[in-house]
Motif scaffolding. Structure first.
Motif, PDB file in Angstrom:
ATOM      1  N   UNK A 141      11.752  31.403  83.349  1.00  0.00           N
ATOM      2  CA  UNK A 141      12.006  31.702  81.938  1.00  0.00           C
ATOM      3  C   UNK A 141      10.973  30.992  81.041  1.00  0.00           C
ATOM      4  N   UNK A 142      10.581  29.787  81.431  1.00  0.00           N
ATOM      5  CA  UNK A 142       9.546  29.067  80.669  1.00  0.00           C
ATOM      6  C   UNK A 142       8.237  29.850  80.669  1.00  0.00           C
ATOM      7  N   UNK A 143       7.852  30.364  81.830  1.00  0.00           N
ATOM      8  CA  UNK A 143       6.598  31.128  81.928  1.00  0.00           C
ATOM      9  C   UNK A 143       6.697  32.412  81.114  1.00  0.00           C
ATOM     10  N   UNK A 144       7.831  33.102  81.231  1.00  0.00           N
ATOM     11  CA  UNK A 144       8.016  34.338  80.472  1.00  0.00           C
ATOM     12  C   UNK A 144       7.971  34.070  78.974  1.00  0.00           C
ATOM     13  N   UNK A 145       8.608  32.996  78.532  1.00  0.00           N
ATOM     14  CA  UNK A 145       8.625  32.647  77.108  1.00  0.00           C
ATOM     15  C   UNK A 145       7.238  32.282  76.613  1.00  0.00           C
ATOM     16  N   UNK A 146       6.483  31.576  77.445  1.00  0.00           N
ATOM     17  CA  UNK A 146       5.121  31.166  77.080  1.00  0.00           C
ATOM     18  C   UNK A 146       4.218  32.376  76.875  1.00  0.00           C
ATOM     19  N   UNK A 147       4.287  33.351  77.797  1.00  0.00           N
ATOM     20  CA  UNK A 147       3.456  34.551  77.675  1.00  0.00           C
ATOM     21  C   UNK A 147       3.918  35.398  76.493  1.00  0.00           C
ATOM     22  N   UNK A 148       5.237  35.485  76.297  1.00  0.00           N
ATOM     23  CA  UNK A 148       5.757  36.242  75.154  1.00  0.00           C
ATOM     24  C   UNK A 148       5.233  35.664  73.838  1.00  0.00           C
ATOM     25  N   UNK A 168       5.436  28.930  92.639  1.00  0.00           N
ATOM     26  CA  UNK A 168       5.319  29.931  93.693  1.00  0.00           C
ATOM     27  C   UNK A 168       5.055  31.306  93.095  1.00  0.00           C
ATOM     28  N   UNK A 169       4.394  32.205  93.848  1.00  0.00           N
ATOM     29  CA  UNK A 169       4.207  33.582  93.376  1.00  0.00           C
ATOM     30  C   UNK A 169       5.537  34.267  93.050  1.00  0.00           C
ATOM     31  N   UNK A 170       6.591  33.924  93.796  1.00  0.00           N
ATOM     32  CA  UNK A 170       7.899  34.519  93.541  1.00  0.00           C
ATOM     33  C   UNK A 170       8.402  34.167  92.139  1.00  0.00           C
ATOM     34  N   UNK A 171       8.160  32.920  91.697  1.00  0.00           N
ATOM     35  CA  UNK A 171       8.571  32.500  90.355  1.00  0.00           C
ATOM     36  C   UNK A 171       7.819  33.289  89.289  1.00  0.00           C
ATOM     37  N   UNK A 172       6.506  33.451  89.477  1.00  0.00           N
ATOM     38  CA  UNK A 172       5.705  34.213  88.517  1.00  0.00           C
ATOM     39  C   UNK A 172       6.154  35.669  88.498  1.00  0.00           C
ATOM     40  N   UNK A 173       6.410  36.217  89.686  1.00  0.00           N
ATOM     41  CA  UNK A 173       6.837  37.612  89.759  1.00  0.00           C
ATOM     42  C   UNK A 173       8.141  37.822  89.015  1.00  0.00           C
ATOM     43  N   UNK A 174       9.047  36.866  89.137  1.00  0.00           N
ATOM     44  CA  UNK A 174      10.329  36.969  88.429  1.00  0.00           C
ATOM     45  C   UNK A 174      10.099  36.922  86.920  1.00  0.00           C
ATOM     46  N   UNK A 175       9.151  36.080  86.461  1.00  0.00           N
ATOM     47  CA  UNK A 175       8.834  35.992  85.031  1.00  0.00           C
ATOM     48  C   UNK A 175       8.252  37.318  84.530  1.00  0.00           C
ATOM     49  N   UNK A 176       7.353  37.915  85.325  1.00  0.00           N
ATOM     50  CA  UNK A 176       6.729  39.170  84.920  1.00  0.00           C
ATOM     51  C   UNK A 176       7.743  40.305  84.885  1.00  0.00           C
ATOM     52  N   UNK A 177       8.674  40.283  85.825  1.00  0.00           N
ATOM     53  CA  UNK A 177       9.737  41.296  85.819  1.00  0.00           C
ATOM     54  C   UNK A 177      10.601  41.170  84.563  1.00  0.00           C
ATOM     55  N   UNK A 178      10.844  39.922  84.146  1.00  0.00           N
ATOM     56  CA  UNK A 178      11.625  39.694  82.929  1.00  0.00           C
ATOM     57  C   UNK A 178      10.864  40.206  81.705  1.00  0.00           C
ATOM     58  N   UNK A 179       9.553  39.937  81.633  1.00  0.00           N
ATOM     59  CA  UNK A 179       8.729  40.422  80.531  1.00  0.00           C
ATOM     60  C   UNK A 179       8.697  41.951  80.500  1.00  0.00           C
ATOM     61  N   UNK A 180       8.660  42.550  81.687  1.00  0.00           N
ATOM     62  CA  UNK A 180       8.660  44.010  81.763  1.00  0.00           C
ATOM     63  C   UNK A 180       9.998  44.567  81.286  1.00  0.00           C
ATOM     64  N   UNK A 181      11.094  43.928  81.690  1.00  0.00           N
ATOM     65  CA  UNK A 181      12.422  44.372  81.276  1.00  0.00           C
ATOM     66  C   UNK A 181      12.595  44.234  79.764  1.00  0.00           C
TER      67      UNK A 181
END
Length: 487
Positions: free
Chosen positions: A6-13, A40-53
């Motif tokens: 969520x931190x990564x998703x919020x930062x990119x947003x 981990x790549x899995x953490x980033x992937x989860x963040x990107x999926x959240x941004x996409x959603x």
């Protein structure tokens, strides 16, 4: 893991909202973001999926993630409502006007913040660039990640050592010019809403940086002769909860003032007593007119809390945009911060400057540069003293290339700036250096500028007609302000 993605998703947003990433831009790949954020790549992937959603990005097969149109995120009434113009935006526009006027055909661009480009060893730098490009077959020479090219950091560390200052290579970080060095330093020791001591008048880049980082300024007066007011500095520290202090120790922009040598240890010890990090803006330190370079405040730092910022832009290679930070105990923090912002500094520029320094001749160039600046300082100051009204007050710097000129308070130097533009002459009005109007009767003059060649190829460096036009315009404004006051 949940909080991290969520931190990564919020930062990119936030970056998308601030237009760091614009519609259609490809954001870093999952692998790259994983490396930058140490997750981990899995953490980033989860963040990107959240941004996409949430509608911020879209995935494209075999291409990655791209910023999608997101204007529907703004409320309709927010688009229709007129937005208030802040004082900072007004000041920022003034800065842009001065920069634009000084670089678009001005015959006497005295308002420029940069030295006369003819004073730099461009041919020698060109040869250095050619050498490094011929021999830059190693992959590392194309992308040099923070903290920067070790050969250049070693050269900078050696220059500190020759001045008697012990600075480890590991605390030196190469930056995209001085502004990035100062911005990274300030961001590393503050958070939005914090209070920062700055000088008054202040270099306009300070005001812009504080606005961008959402910090609050606590101005401390600078005397054109004696530099920052030590007593006012201590009073500000005692009266406010201060998170950082930003000072120019040598040849302050815009006044040209320097902190007296005997007061420098006091400045460092006072700030250390309050546990306030000092960001030392020392981009003009090599441009001294005396026998020896003034000791920076960093020389008196025993706690690693002085972040010393320098640049090659003012004395060697202005277009290369290469600066540095001797970051003390904040080096690792700043290095990580740079990795997720600008990522890196242009590799060829770092390599070329390192090569130039290694070849020798830099100190000889600096001696010639200082002699020229000192001579031009004296010529222009003497000429202005004869032309301007007796009530005019002028600074008398011992280095750099700025003069700070104070006129009668009835004159607004923004009017002077406009009056001079038709004649191809620019100045930097005092309004650029404070947001409260207290320096509107002052202006900064770049004394490294002696005029450009005219159509016949003749340089009017000896006539200094631009100064005569400045004096004439000041006289006209003085008459106008007197008549206005009478009515």
């Amino acid at each position: 893991m949940q909080m991290r993605y969520r931190d990564i998703a919020s930062w990119i947003e936030t970056q998308i909202q601030q237009r760091v990433w614009q519609v259609g831009d490809r954001i870093p790949s999952v692998r790259e973001m994983s490396r930058l954020q140490h997750v981990s790549p899995m953490t980033v992937m989860r963040a990107y999926e959240q941004l996409e959603a949430d509608g911020w990005v879209e995935a494209r097969p075999r291409s990655g993630f791209f910023v999608r149109p997101h204007y529907n995120k703004l409320a309709v009434d927010a688009l229709a409502r007129p937005q208030a113009q802040s004082q900072w935006l007004d000041t920022h526009q003034d800065v842009l006007d001065v920069i634009s006027a000084s670089h678009k055909g001005a015959y006497y661009p005295f308002g420029s913040a940069f030295p006369d480009p003819q004073l730099f060893p461009m041919q020698a730098l060109g040869r250095a660039m050619a050498r490094v490009l011929r021999h830059s077959s190693h992959p590392d020479h194309f992308t040099i990640l923070p903290p920067g090219y070790i050969g250049l950091r070693r050269q900078i560390a050696q220059r500190y050592l020759r001045q008697g200052i012990k600075v480890s290579i590991d605390e030196i970080i190469i930056t995209n010019g001085a502004i990035e060095a100062l911005s990274l330093s300030l961001a590393a020791v503050t958070k939005p809403g914090d209070k920062v001591i700055i000088e008054a008048p202040a270099f306009y880049g300070v005001l812009q940086t504080l606005e961008r980082l959402q910090l609050k300024a606590v101005p401390v007066a600078v005397d054109p002769e004696t530099g920052v007011d030590i007593h006012a500095l201590e009073h500000a520290l005692a009266s406010h909860s201060i998170s950082a202090c930003w000072l120019m120790s040598n040849f302050h922009n815009p006044t040209g003032a320097s902190i007296p040598a005997h007061r420098r240890p006091d400045v460092v010890s006072i700030l250390a007593a309050y546990q306030v990090p000092l960001i030392e803006d020392d981009v003009y330190g090599e441009l001294f007119f005396s026998e020896a370079r003034p000791m920076p405040l960093k020389a008196y730092d025993t706690q690693g809390s002085v972040l010393h910022c320098g640049s090659f832009s003012k004395q060697l290679a202005p277009g290369f945009r290469v600066g540095w930070i001797a970051a003390g105990c904040y080096a690792m923090q700043i290095e990580k911060r740079q990795s997720v912002s600008s990522l890196a500094v242009g590799a060829p520029n770092q390599l070329a400057i390192a090569d130039y320094l290694k070849q020798g001749g830099y100190d000889s160039h600096l001696r010639r540069l200082r002699e020229t600046l000192s001579s031009r300082h004296e010529v222009i100051r003497t000429r202005l003293k004869a032309l301007l009204p007796p009530s005019t007050v002028m600074s008398q710097p011992t280095g750099g290339y700025f003069l700070w000129i104070m006129l009668d308070k009835g004159i607004d130097t923004r009017d002077l700036f406009q009056a001079l533009r038709p004649y191809g002459v620019t100045i930097a009005p005092g309004a650029l250096f404070a947001s409260d109007g207290r320096f509107n009767h002052c202006f900064r003059l770049n004394v490294s500028i002696v005029g450009r060649q005219n159509a016949e190829g003749v340089n009017d460096s000896q006539s200094l007609e631009g100064l005569t036009q400045i004096a004439s315009s000041i006289s006209a404004l003085s008459v106008h302000s007197t008549v206005t006051a009478e009515y």
